[in-house]
Design a protein around this motif. Sequence first.
Motif, PDB file in Angstrom:
ATOM      1  N   UNK A  62      -0.139   8.800   3.028  1.00  0.00           N
ATOM      2  CA  UNK A  62      -0.324   9.836   2.427  1.00  0.00           C
ATOM      3  C   UNK A  62      -1.098   9.214   1.134  1.00  0.00           C
ATOM      4  N   UNK A  63      -0.965   8.153   1.227  1.00  0.00           N
ATOM      5  CA  UNK A  63      -1.531   7.537  -0.213  1.00  0.00           C
ATOM      6  C   UNK A  63      -2.591   6.877   0.141  1.00  0.00           C
ATOM      7  N   UNK A  64      -2.915   5.886   1.661  1.00  0.00           N
ATOM      8  CA  UNK A  64      -3.800   5.797   2.338  1.00  0.00           C
ATOM      9  C   UNK A  64      -4.981   6.761   3.131  1.00  0.00           C
ATOM     10  N   UNK A  65      -4.080   7.829   3.005  1.00  0.00           N
ATOM     11  CA  UNK A  65      -5.736   9.250   3.766  1.00  0.00           C
ATOM     12  C   UNK A  65      -6.392   9.281   2.580  1.00  0.00           C
ATOM     13  N   UNK A  66      -5.641   9.333   1.375  1.00  0.00           N
ATOM     14  CA  UNK A  66      -6.972  10.070   0.083  1.00  0.00           C
ATOM     15  C   UNK A  66      -7.141   8.705   0.422  1.00  0.00           C
ATOM     16  N   UNK A  67      -6.575   7.486   0.804  1.00  0.00           N
ATOM     17  CA  UNK A  67      -7.651   6.129  -0.403  1.00  0.00           C
ATOM     18  C   UNK A  67      -9.164   6.733   1.261  1.00  0.00           C
ATOM     19  N   UNK A  68      -8.873   6.800   2.493  1.00  0.00           N
ATOM     20  CA  UNK A  68      -9.581   7.166   3.382  1.00  0.00           C
ATOM     21  C   UNK A  68     -10.494   7.591   2.951  1.00  0.00           C
ATOM     22  N   UNK A  69     -10.377   9.084   2.895  1.00  0.00           N
ATOM     23  CA  UNK A  69     -10.712  10.705   2.148  1.00  0.00           C
ATOM     24  C   UNK A  69     -11.790  10.036   1.145  1.00  0.00           C
ATOM     25  N   UNK A 120     -13.163   2.944   7.198  1.00  0.00           N
ATOM     26  CA  UNK A 120     -11.759   4.019   6.921  1.00  0.00           C
ATOM     27  C   UNK A 120     -11.292   3.148   8.128  1.00  0.00           C
ATOM     28  N   UNK A 121     -11.714   2.357   8.742  1.00  0.00           N
ATOM     29  CA  UNK A 121     -10.592   1.738  10.378  1.00  0.00           C
ATOM     30  C   UNK A 121      -9.819   0.613   9.498  1.00  0.00           C
ATOM     31  N   UNK A 122     -10.278   0.192   8.293  1.00  0.00           N
ATOM     32  CA  UNK A 122     -10.172  -1.007   7.832  1.00  0.00           C
ATOM     33  C   UNK A 122      -8.245  -0.783   6.532  1.00  0.00           C
ATOM     34  N   UNK A 123      -8.342   1.191   6.185  1.00  0.00           N
ATOM     35  CA  UNK A 123      -7.439   1.896   5.645  1.00  0.00           C
ATOM     36  C   UNK A 123      -6.567   1.587   6.747  1.00  0.00           C
ATOM     37  N   UNK A 124      -6.478   2.268   7.876  1.00  0.00           N
ATOM     38  CA  UNK A 124      -5.612   2.776   8.835  1.00  0.00           C
ATOM     39  C   UNK A 124      -5.180   0.709   9.222  1.00  0.00           C
ATOM     40  N   UNK A 125      -5.808  -0.031   9.353  1.00  0.00           N
ATOM     41  CA  UNK A 125      -5.277  -1.319   9.649  1.00  0.00           C
ATOM     42  C   UNK A 125      -4.762  -1.953   8.681  1.00  0.00           C
ATOM     43  N   UNK A 126      -5.698  -1.899   7.657  1.00  0.00           N
ATOM     44  CA  UNK A 126      -4.228  -2.457   6.914  1.00  0.00           C
ATOM     45  C   UNK A 126      -3.482  -1.247   6.031  1.00  0.00           C
ATOM     46  N   UNK A 127      -2.690  -0.587   6.742  1.00  0.00           N
ATOM     47  CA  UNK A 127      -1.312  -0.037   6.660  1.00  0.00           C
ATOM     48  C   UNK A 127      -0.101  -0.204   7.584  1.00  0.00           C
ATOM     49  N   UNK A 128      -1.122  -0.273   8.602  1.00  0.00           N
ATOM     50  CA  UNK A 128      -0.487  -1.110   9.750  1.00  0.00           C
ATOM     51  C   UNK A 128       0.127  -2.617   9.800  1.00  0.00           C
ATOM     52  N   UNK A 129      -0.249  -3.466   9.222  1.00  0.00           N
ATOM     53  CA  UNK A 129      -0.129  -4.671   8.779  1.00  0.00           C
ATOM     54  C   UNK A 129       1.187  -4.449   7.383  1.00  0.00           C
ATOM     55  N   UNK A 130       0.666  -3.670   6.029  1.00  0.00           N
ATOM     56  CA  UNK A 130       1.350  -3.211   5.467  1.00  0.00           C
ATOM     57  C   UNK A 130       3.264  -2.804   5.526  1.00  0.00           C
ATOM     58  N   UNK A 131       2.982  -2.028   7.074  1.00  0.00           N
ATOM     59  CA  UNK A 131       4.529  -1.392   7.259  1.00  0.00           C
ATOM     60  C   UNK A 131       4.606  -1.565   8.247  1.00  0.00           C
ATOM     61  N   UNK A 132       3.716  -2.731   9.416  1.00  0.00           N
ATOM     62  CA  UNK A 132       4.728  -2.433  10.948  1.00  0.00           C
ATOM     63  C   UNK A 132       5.218  -1.553  11.581  1.00  0.00           C
ATOM     64  N   UNK A 180       2.873   1.639  13.594  1.00  0.00           N
ATOM     65  CA  UNK A 180       1.958   2.200  14.402  1.00  0.00           C
ATOM     66  C   UNK A 180       1.856   3.579  13.708  1.00  0.00           C
ATOM     67  N   UNK A 181       4.133   3.938  13.714  1.00  0.00           N
ATOM     68  CA  UNK A 181       3.376   5.470  12.895  1.00  0.00           C
ATOM     69  C   UNK A 181       2.074   6.031  11.677  1.00  0.00           C
ATOM     70  N   UNK A 182       2.655   4.833  10.594  1.00  0.00           N
ATOM     71  CA  UNK A 182       1.996   5.066   9.378  1.00  0.00           C
ATOM     72  C   UNK A 182       0.483   5.396   9.696  1.00  0.00           C
ATOM     73  N   UNK A 183      -0.144   4.200  10.457  1.00  0.00           N
ATOM     74  CA  UNK A 183      -1.775   4.842  10.721  1.00  0.00           C
ATOM     75  C   UNK A 183      -1.647   6.390  11.214  1.00  0.00           C
ATOM     76  N   UNK A 220      -5.772  12.417   8.200  1.00  0.00           N
ATOM     77  CA  UNK A 220      -7.759  12.311   7.824  1.00  0.00           C
ATOM     78  C   UNK A 220      -8.432  13.407   8.356  1.00  0.00           C
ATOM     79  N   UNK A 221      -8.703  13.117  10.105  1.00  0.00           N
ATOM     80  CA  UNK A 221      -9.165  14.128  10.884  1.00  0.00           C
ATOM     81  C   UNK A 221      -8.786  15.105  10.527  1.00  0.00           C
TER      82      UNK A 221
END
Length: 237
Positions: A93-100, A201-213, A215-218, A225-226
């Motif tokens: 959710x936080x990632x979605x807000x950040x991306x938007x 925006x893709x960098x936000x998704x990528x950071x989420x994947x690295x942070x949570x390990x 893929x369901x999160x991004x 986001x879409x």
Amino acid sequence: MSNVDTRRSGLIRPVAELVGLTVVAFLVSLVAGVAFIVPMFVLGYGIETTGVLIGSTAAGQVAFLGVGYAYSRLRDISVSIARPSGRQLLVALGGTVAALVVATLLSVLLTVLDLLPQSVIGDIATRNPTFLLGLAALSVVLVAPAEEWLFRGVIQGRLRQRVGPTPAIAGSSLLFGSMHLVNYSGSLLPVFAGASLIVVVGCVFGALYEYTDNLAVPIVTHATYNVVLLILSYLSI
């Protein structure tokens, strides 16, 4: 040969391979979409009807996912994906807000600089607004999972093995943005500016994947986001 030269030469092949993978995935997706449209056209269905547009998009995304999955098996790339925890959903959710927020600020900047490109999807939606709602639903079940599997799971995962997480996020996001060049029309500079927005925006998704390990999160973030953008676009027509 120095260590720097050795590392550089060792990167050329995998990077070229991943660029080629992106091109192949795009072309296979395009062919699959056209293969769906042709019989629909022969049967008398309008090409820009919601069913045909969504069907061709779905066909392309299934092909896209297939290419990504095949490559992950070929290169034995482990993609970490599991049911997200409550905490991970909050991160999404936080990632979605950040991306938007990032997308909105960059859109304003591009508007001020007169670099905001015309959207191909927007042009279609002007003639057929319900396409946006169908695309929003498809984003949840197919578009976000397919794109995240290839760009974050496979490409970012492959790059991480070679250069570490931060360059991997940047590299996968650049390829992610390049695939979206076809989403825009008009002169070259605005088109590249629009794709650059997608890179960020893709960098936000990528950071989420690295942070949570996970893929369901991004995937959740990308889908949400879409959906938000597509529904807002629908309401604004």
